[in-house]
Design a protein around this motif. Sequence first.
Motif, PDB file in Angstrom:
ATOM      1  N   UNK A 244       0.809  -1.212   0.000  1.00 56.42           N
ATOM      2  CA  UNK A 244       0.000   0.000   0.000  1.00 56.42           C
ATOM      3  C   UNK A 244       0.846   1.267   0.000  1.00 56.42           C
ATOM      4  N   UNK A 245       0.522   2.191  -0.919  1.00 56.12           N
ATOM      5  CA  UNK A 245       1.206   3.464  -1.008  1.00 56.12           C
ATOM      6  C   UNK A 245       2.437   3.470  -1.891  1.00 56.12           C
ATOM      7  N   UNK A 246       2.832   2.302  -2.370  1.00 58.62           N
ATOM      8  CA  UNK A 246       4.041   2.185  -3.194  1.00 58.62           C
ATOM      9  C   UNK A 246       3.688   2.496  -4.646  1.00 58.62           C
ATOM     10  N   UNK A 247       4.559   3.219  -5.387  1.00 62.22           N
ATOM     11  CA  UNK A 247       4.296   3.419  -6.818  1.00 62.22           C
ATOM     12  C   UNK A 247       4.065   2.078  -7.514  1.00 62.22           C
ATOM     13  N   UNK A 248       3.054   2.036  -8.354  1.00 62.19           N
ATOM     14  CA  UNK A 248       2.665   0.771  -8.985  1.00 62.19           C
ATOM     15  C   UNK A 248       3.541   0.495 -10.203  1.00 62.19           C
ATOM     16  N   UNK A 249       4.827   0.231  -9.931  1.00 63.09           N
ATOM     17  CA  UNK A 249       5.768  -0.242 -10.933  1.00 63.09           C
ATOM     18  C   UNK A 249       5.954  -1.733 -10.675  1.00 63.09           C
ATOM     19  N   UNK A 250       5.304  -2.550 -11.477  1.00 67.48           N
ATOM     20  CA  UNK A 250       5.338  -3.983 -11.197  1.00 67.48           C
ATOM     21  C   UNK A 250       5.129  -4.787 -12.466  1.00 67.48           C
ATOM     22  N   UNK A 251       5.451  -6.065 -12.366  1.00 64.50           N
ATOM     23  CA  UNK A 251       5.258  -6.980 -13.488  1.00 64.50           C
ATOM     24  C   UNK A 251       4.593  -8.252 -12.992  1.00 64.50           C
ATOM     25  N   UNK A 252       3.777  -8.844 -13.845  1.00 62.46           N
ATOM     26  CA  UNK A 252       3.108 -10.109 -13.557  1.00 62.46           C
ATOM     27  C   UNK A 252       3.664 -11.173 -14.487  1.00 62.46           C
ATOM     28  N   UNK A 253       4.098 -12.287 -13.914  1.00 59.48           N
ATOM     29  CA  UNK A 253       4.646 -13.374 -14.705  1.00 59.48           C
ATOM     30  C   UNK A 253       3.872 -14.653 -14.429  1.00 59.48           C
ATOM     31  N   UNK A 254       3.663 -15.417 -15.480  1.00 58.97           N
ATOM     32  CA  UNK A 254       3.076 -16.751 -15.347  1.00 58.97           C
ATOM     33  C   UNK A 254       4.230 -17.746 -15.380  1.00 58.97           C
ATOM     34  N   UNK A 255       4.640 -18.268 -14.216  1.00 56.52           N
ATOM     35  CA  UNK A 255       5.813 -19.151 -14.191  1.00 56.52           C
ATOM     36  C   UNK A 255       5.550 -20.529 -14.787  1.00 56.52           C
ATOM     37  N   UNK A 256       4.298 -20.912 -14.901  1.00 58.95           N
ATOM     38  CA  UNK A 256       3.969 -22.240 -15.434  1.00 58.95           C
ATOM     39  C   UNK A 256       3.971 -22.268 -16.955  1.00 58.95           C
ATOM     40  N   UNK A 257       3.911 -21.110 -17.568  1.00 58.89           N
ATOM     41  CA  UNK A 257       3.873 -21.046 -19.031  1.00 58.89           C
ATOM     42  C   UNK A 257       5.268 -21.246 -19.614  1.00 58.89           C
ATOM     43  N   UNK A 258       5.322 -21.722 -20.829  1.00 60.83           N
ATOM     44  CA  UNK A 258       6.561 -21.829 -21.585  1.00 60.83           C
ATOM     45  C   UNK A 258       6.342 -21.170 -22.949  1.00 60.83           C
ATOM     46  N   UNK A 259       7.392 -20.638 -23.499  1.00 59.01           N
ATOM     47  CA  UNK A 259       7.276 -20.010 -24.814  1.00 59.01           C
ATOM     48  C   UNK A 259       8.521 -20.309 -25.633  1.00 59.01           C
ATOM     49  N   UNK A 260       8.307 -20.470 -26.914  1.00 56.58           N
ATOM     50  CA  UNK A 260       9.405 -20.666 -27.848  1.00 56.58           C
ATOM     51  C   UNK A 260       9.770 -19.320 -28.447  1.00 56.58           C
ATOM     52  N   UNK A 261      11.032 -18.956 -28.365  1.00 53.89           N
ATOM     53  CA  UNK A 261      11.476 -17.641 -28.801  1.00 53.89           C
ATOM     54  C   UNK A 261      11.564 -17.596 -30.322  1.00 53.89           C
ATOM     55  N   UNK A 262      10.743 -16.746 -30.910  1.00 56.98           N
ATOM     56  CA  UNK A 262      10.745 -16.525 -32.350  1.00 56.98           C
ATOM     57  C   UNK A 262      11.262 -15.110 -32.599  1.00 56.98           C
ATOM     58  N   UNK A 263      12.433 -14.968 -33.201  1.00 54.25           N
ATOM     59  CA  UNK A 263      13.015 -13.624 -33.385  1.00 54.25           C
ATOM     60  C   UNK A 263      12.078 -12.633 -34.053  1.00 54.25           C
ATOM     61  N   UNK A 264      11.297 -13.075 -35.021  1.00 55.46           N
ATOM     62  CA  UNK A 264      10.410 -12.157 -35.739  1.00 55.46           C
ATOM     63  C   UNK A 264       9.319 -11.578 -34.852  1.00 55.46           C
ATOM     64  N   UNK A 265       9.069 -12.214 -33.714  1.00 58.51           N
ATOM     65  CA  UNK A 265       8.004 -11.755 -32.826  1.00 58.51           C
ATOM     66  C   UNK A 265       8.506 -10.821 -31.722  1.00 58.51           C
ATOM     67  N   UNK A 266       9.808 -10.561 -31.686  1.00 61.47           N
ATOM     68  CA  UNK A 266      10.366  -9.705 -30.649  1.00 61.47           C
ATOM     69  C   UNK A 266      10.044  -8.236 -30.933  1.00 61.47           C
TER      70      UNK A 266
END
Length: 425
Positions: free
Chosen positions: A367-389
């Motif tokens: 509470x009261x902290x600037x809302x600089x944050x990230x949400x990660x789904x640790x169960x997900x996996x992704x294949x890195x496709x350079x064209x999608x970066x």
Amino acid sequence: MSAYLITSVSVVGGPPTDLLIRDGVVAEVGAGLSAPDATVIDGTGLVALPGLVDLHTHLREPGREDAETVESGSRAAAMGGYTAVCAMANTSPVADTAGVVEQVWRLGREAGLVDVQPIGAVTVGLAGERLAELGAMADSAARVRIFSDDGHCVADPLLMRRALEYVKAFDGIIAQHAEEPRLTEGAQMHEGEVSTRLGLIGWPAVAEEAIIARDVLLTEHVGSRLHVCHVSTAGSVEVLRQAKARGVRVTAEVTPHHLLLTDQRAESYDPVFKVNPPLRTAADIAALRAALADGVIDVIATDHAPHAVEDKECEWAYARPGMLGLETALSIALDVLGPEWDLIAERMSRSPARIAGLTGHGIDPAPGVPANLTLIDPAAHRTIEPAELASRSRNTPYARMTLPGRIVATFLRGEPTVLDGKAVK
């Protein structure tokens, strides 16, 4: 401003709770929160981390907008879960004056995707001959506090001493690219068994370790602050360990690629694996991981180094060193460290924010902290496709690799820059 209610989310690995974001801050944290005017995000299975902070990013603008711009690099950072990045000075023109660092700072503000904090050059033109306008950059609108000739070592010990003395007056930091140039002339990769077999000139570990040892002694003598960029060898770890035990004001970073990839990747002769400092051995990786866990190494920094196609898709000897890193760093950390969320938050958010003096960043959601944050789904996996970066460049060493974790959302002062894994703007 918008309001967002994130339900049943784990804050830095803790039990599920709700987060209410309103007016740019975390308004409430607790179970069963209700806010009829808020956009609801189902956080089941997700982990909320303080927004990531990168101490070592190359945004290429001004000068090499074909490889990256402040805007495209900022978007890549947001997609990787970052809310602040420190932009290195090796642009064209070099960020060695108040005017250039202010230009980069303003471009970051205009993009509005992450906070872009410029790093100023230590020497004029990165030439290692005379000090740049350190005081003017520190007093500029960009309020520069970290100075680095990254890509070049400040090899002259007298000049390095003078730089440390100068920035001590305003508690600034010299961030050193540790490489004794006389030991790396013509070097193409790590000096070792693989380089011998491939017939490539080697980059010896001692070239890094000798500069770190020298600079630690200079820093101790002056009483200033030193930050060591992209540590890559087991010997460097031991020098840092001893320095910290003596109370020297030194911090250090390691890149994701130096935690995962070895010099054996050079056997493919694929220039995407050419980087400075070079990929090292499995023994070095083990030492770096241990140092990261016990705090001898303070930070995971990406050294995000985008390059245009012609600078990478060429013969190994002529290729420019460097790899993309912003959009994959958290996945590599999760792969290397496992779900050690407090450690990941410390090395990728809290500690780099402290070192850079970035107020409002590196603070766990509360509470009261600037809302600089990230949400990660640790169960997900992704294949890195350079064209999608999101980056303008495609030189990722993780192309077509499957990595753990997916960034679901990133918030900068309460406003989403990424939602449902997609850039908002």
